[in-house]
Design an enzyme around this catalytic site. Structure first.
Site, mmCIF file in Angstrom:
data_model
loop_
_atom_site.group_PDB
_atom_site.id
_atom_site.type_symbol
_atom_site.label_atom_id
_atom_site.label_comp_id
_atom_site.label_asym_id
_atom_site.label_seq_id
_atom_site.Cartn_x
_atom_site.Cartn_y
_atom_site.Cartn_z
ATOM 1 N N LYS A 8 0.858 -1.182 0.000
ATOM 2 C CA LYS A 8 0.000 0.000 0.000
ATOM 3 C C LYS A 8 0.900 1.239 0.000
ATOM 4 C CE LYS A 8 -3.944 1.896 2.667
ATOM 5 N NZ LYS A 8 -4.830 1.664 3.837
ATOM 6 N N SER A 19 -10.045 -0.849 6.882
ATOM 7 C CA SER A 19 -9.421 -0.554 5.585
ATOM 8 C C SER A 19 -8.757 -1.736 4.896
ATOM 9 C CB SER A 19 -8.401 0.569 5.732
ATOM 10 O OG SER A 19 -9.066 1.806 5.777
ATOM 11 N N SER A 46 -9.753 1.748 2.842
ATOM 12 C CA SER A 46 -8.858 2.569 2.054
ATOM 13 C C SER A 46 -7.812 1.783 1.263
ATOM 14 C CB SER A 46 -8.137 3.551 2.971
ATOM 15 O OG SER A 46 -7.299 2.843 3.885
#
Lengths: 477, 475
Positions: free
Chosen positions: B77, B176, B152
């Protein structure tokens, strides 16, 4: 109406740890700008603080030296404000559970007696970097140096127990002496390793409620703390007498102009938005840890002053001068140990040694005459080997020579002449050579005694035992 | 997505010499290129990945020992720092920030011979539930690109779901990892707070953030968890608990369990299709001899409010460092000090990030702290206590991961509250600090994946993974 001042001091002391409070990067003073940094110091994305337990050891020493109550469970908190030399936009500090509370520092009052100045709290925090606005370096810009960022600090917050600028000075001096004895801070106000802000208000004598206070910052010497506080007390007194209201504000002391200027009003004060630092666990301080630190505490300045005066039979004034630093007191005690007259050692240090330190701008640690050698010199006076006057000359030689005093005295043939036969023969000769002066002295011109002494000293290059010269002269004249 | 091989299968074949990692990387790079429209990656490090792959191939050829991730391609990420790479958190303000250091998890992955292929798309600073808050545009759902990938960590879920990486890392602050895993039909694990080092994870909400893996199987997440877990002297909140071999633990016999079903997660707002899919799993579990018991997590009603106070408070503090002084993008309009802050932050942050900074600043302000932040911390303690209590009577909790399957792009973009509610079943886990995972358990009538969440006891990831592995086998 008579007024009294109510003063509380907030003192920041930089701790002398090897590394910073939340990262292993070096905490030493100096170095090229921004060389003593790492991702944590720079506040890069993703970094986390890790507490340096050595910094806690140092802070605990101060807590114990001031008889404070150590909080068993400490927490850290974030204090927010924006400034370019504050990399994270917050300072990691302590808020509701600080290192310790409720201690005190005792000061000697000038009018005699002692007074305890209470300590509200001592807490640990990280220092910010430095913004450089100097036009010569930065032009119209501001430069930021983060070497200082993250250096451990303790903030020592006093109760509003101080009543005059002089007391504030005494408190600060005592505090400095304690931190330097503990070897946790070098106590240098000019370099900023010790910083002091003052909260000042006045009130009519006899009143118990507090007046409106102002905070004065930027006093970077002991003298300036005293000057600034006196200035602010006078300003507030004048305002009250003129019927004006004092407003709560922060002032900056301008040492060159000798005035304090408004920095920000109460309305402009920061809302620091303190909240518990989620990146650090609460810090447990066990009794065992406290005792471990307590065992490392040196004798503190006040105790040492009292002991020296008592143990060596020297005046309190001498003890105070000799205990100015731990090294000087160590020097004295080492010399006194090797010498028969502790008061004479004190005299020599207070006059001759301190004069040289002052002239050479050095500390006792780098002074060229060891305490043992100084004691050796003084012992030569005590056993009548040399006179005090010769000793002064030998002392000067010792500054640049590694030799013992005795070796210098012997090599230069400075040993005092204490042979009464030799001296009597010499004096007889001098009296015979100066019949007029003998005549005048005997007819009442007492001042001429010194002339005869001078003649003897001249003839012996100052090595004649002065006491014996006096005695023999008196007898023969 | 089951047609794609798992990381463990690929690792086995790689060790058996069936392919080179260098070729694998090229094939994955092609897949990334082919799926460019999904916007899963914000940066691909083709050269670095090829070089690392070749180096591991050489070691294999020389018969030298290989790490547990040899043969596995990993995506990070875009909020996990890798030395020499831009790490932007999908934000304009960090568009030029090149990290000079590796996150602890990256060090561990590389030491285990995992090849990092690039950084994945995300909601800016991990704030969002759809990856629509990315400065690079949304990551799209590989099942149907008209739907969001979740957030997210949307890009990380898409990368694994569409075969652009074998395993990816995300971060989970309120759901997330689990929510995008659920939306994209992969497994996503949020470890117990303190299980995995956060050093090098760009902080959103420090007391809630935790790094975790996405995989195409439960076993793949177990494999990655074994690599990234463990004490870290660089993170004081990382717990010095022993790290078991989570893969070996998968086949340990799962006893007959008492499975708690929090009633608050099965009531109003739950999509009937999701409910049916979950019930179907429950039936199988009961048939397998497990017991299901209704439990209460009454504090769930306050979870979103509590979460948005604590998370925004911490975010407002954590994001204060993005001021344009030392790194990142400084506004060209910055003439004076205050202007520098004002313009840099106004231009650099997106709308949702600014909304949360303002919220967080407000709840920490003098006069409001007690009513908001302090109160929220008290509720958080109650939530923890409720979990502790629930775990006194059950072994594990089971809920839907989200109230609905993936929604359409733009559907909730203008309604932050509706968006926040998509995390309703996941946020309490972060507030309680325990571990949970989301795994696929069915498909909606529109063909979108449905996820189920298993919530384990703190630091009992082994039990959680073993149970999930068992459920996976039933489906």
């Amino acid at each position: 109406m008579e007024f009294e001042a109510v003063i509380g001091l907030e003192v920041h002391a930089q701790l002398l740890t090897e590394s910073k409070i939340f990262t292993p990067s070096s905490a030493r003073f100096g170095g090229d700008p921004n060389t003593q940094t790492d991702p944590v110091v720079l506040g890069l994305p993703g970094v986390l603080p890790v507490l340096n337990r050595r910094a806690v050891d140092f802070a605990m020493k101060m807590a114990l030296a001031t008889n404070s109550r150590i909080t068993p469970l400490n927490t850290f908190a974030r204090k927010h404000y924006f400034y370019p030399d504050l990399p994270k936009g917050y300072q990691i500090s302590q808020f509701d559970l600080p290192l310790c509370t409720g201690g005190y520092i005792e000061i000697d009052l000038e009018e005699g007696g002692r007074k305890k100045i209470g300590l509200t709290r001592i807490h640990m925090e990280e220092d910010a970097g430095k913004s450089i606005h100097d036009a010569n370096l930065a032009g119209e810009d501001t430069l930021v140096d983060l070497n200082r960022s993250g250096v451990p600090l303790i903030e020592i917050v006093s109760e509003p127990d101080i009543r005059s600028a002089r007391e504030a000075y005494q408190y600060l001096s005592e505090l400095k002496q304690i931190v330097t004895y503990l070897e946790i801070c070098d106590g240098n106000m000019e370099e900023g390793s010790l910083r002091c802000d003052a909260n000042i208000s006045i009130r009519p004598v006899g009143e118990s409620a507090f007046g409106v206070k102002t905070e004065v910052k930027n006093m970077n010497s002991f003298r300036n703390v005293e000057r600034a506080i006196n200035y602010e007390i006078e300003r507030q007194t004048r305002m009250v007498l003129d019927g004006e209201r004092i407003v709560q504000e922060t002032l900056l002391w301008d040492a060159n102009a000798g005035v304090a200027r408004t920095m920000r009003s109460k309305e402009e004060a920061h809302d620091y938005r303190y909240f518990p630092e989620p990146d650090l666990l609460p810090l447990e301080i066990s009794t065992a840890w406290i005792e471990e630190v307590r065992a490392t505490l040196p004798e503190l300045p006040r105790a040492r002053r009292e002991r020296l005066a008592k143990q060596y039979g020297i005046p309190e004034y001498d003890a105070e001068v000799l205990c100015a630093t731990r090294d000087l007191a160590d020097y004295y005690e080492e010399a006194a140990k090797h010498c028969g007259d502790p008061k004479l050692v004190s005299n020599w240090i207070m006059s001759d040694v301190l004069r040289i330190l002052n002239e050479q701008k050095i500390d006792i640690g780098t002074f060229s005459i060891s305490p043992q050698r100084l004691a050796g010199l003084i012992n030569l006076i005590l056993d009548d080997t040399i006179s005090s006057k010769i000793a002064k000359a030998v002392f000067e030689d010792m500054l640049t020579s590694p030799e013992e005093a005795r070796a210098i005295v012997e090599a230069k043939g400075l040993v005092q002449i204490s042979d009464s036969g030799e001296l009597e023969a010499l004096i007889d000769q001098i009296l015979a050579d100066n019949p007029n002066q003998v005549e005048q002295f005997r007819s009442g011109k007492d001042k001429l005694f010194g002339f005869f002494v001078g003649q003897v000293m001249k003839a012996t290059s100052g090595q004649a035992n002065p006491q014996m010269v006096n005695d023999i002269l008196r007898k023969k004249l | 997505m089951s047609h794609l091989e798992t990381a463990l299968e690929r690792r086995r074949k790689y060790l058996a010499g069936e392919f080179t990692l260098r070729d694998t990387v090229d094939r994955y790079l092609e897949t990334i290129e082919k799926n460019r429209h999904l916007n899963a990656f914000v940066r691909v490090n083709a050269e670095g990945a090829r070089a690392h792959a070749a180096e591991i191939d050489a070691r294999r050829a020389a018969g030298k020992p290989l790490g547990p991730l040899a043969g596995v391609v990993v995506a990070l990420k875009d909020n996990i720092c890798q030395k020499g790479q831009i790490v932007s958190c999908a934000s304009k303000i960090l568009a030029n920030f090149e990290s000079p250091y590796d996150a602890t998890v990256v060090e561990k992955i590389q030491a285990a011979d995992g090849v990092v292929i690039g950084q994945t798309n995300m909601d800016e600073f991990a704030m969002g539930s759809s990856t629509e808050n990315s400065a690079f545009g949304p990551a799209l759902n590989p099942v149907n690109p008209e739907y969001v990938s979740g957030g997210s960590s949307g890009g990380s879920a898409v990368a694994v779901a569409a075969g652009m990486a074998d395993i990816s890392l995300g971060s989970d602050t309120g759901g997330s990892i689990r929510q995008p895993a659920s939306f994209c039909g992969v497994v996503g694990l949020k470890p117990t707070y303190g299980r995995v080092s956060r050093y090098g994870l760009v902080a959103f909400a420090s007391s809630l953030d935790q790094i975790g893996p996405f995989g195409r199987s439960v076993a793949d997440t177990a494999l990655m968890l074994s690599v990234i877990s463990g004490e870290d002297p660089g993170d004081s909140t990382c717990v010095p608990a022993a790290v078991p071999d989570y893969v070996a633990g998968l086949d340990s016999d799962v006893a007959k369990l008492r499975i708690g079903l929090p009633e608050e997660c099965f009531g109003e707002g739950l999509d009937p299709e999701v409910k049916d899919a979950i019930n179907a799993v429950l039936d199988k579990l009961r048939a397998d001899g497990h017991e299901t018991v209704p439990v209460h997590l009454r504090m769930t009603d306050y979870a979103i409010a509590t979460y948005y106070i604590i998370a925004t408070a911490e975010a407002s503090s954590n994001l204060a460092r993005y001021d344009g002084v030392r790194y990142g993008v400084r506004s060209p309009r910055a003439d004076a000090l205050e202007d520098m802050y004002l313009h840099t932050r106004s231009e650099g942050f997106g709308a949702e990030v600014k909304r949360r900074i303002m919220l967080g600043t407000y709840v920490l302000s003098a006069g409001y702290y007690d009513a908001y932040y302090k109160k929220a911390q008290q509720v958080r303690r109650l939530i923890r206590r409720e979990y502790d209590k629930a775990f006194e009577s059950v072994d594990i909790l089971l809920t839907p991961t989200t109230p609905t399957p993936a929604f359409r792009l733009g559907e909730k973009a203008d309604d932050p509250l509706q968006m926040y509610l998509s995390d309703i079943y996941t946020v309490t886990v972060n507030l309680a600090g325990t571990c949970a995972l989301s795994m696929p358990c069915g498909t909606s009538s529109s063909g979108m994946p449905i996820g189920l969440q298993l919530i384990g006891q703190p630091f009992k990831e082994s039990e959680l993974l073993a149970m999930a592995h068992k459920v996976e086998g039933m489906l």
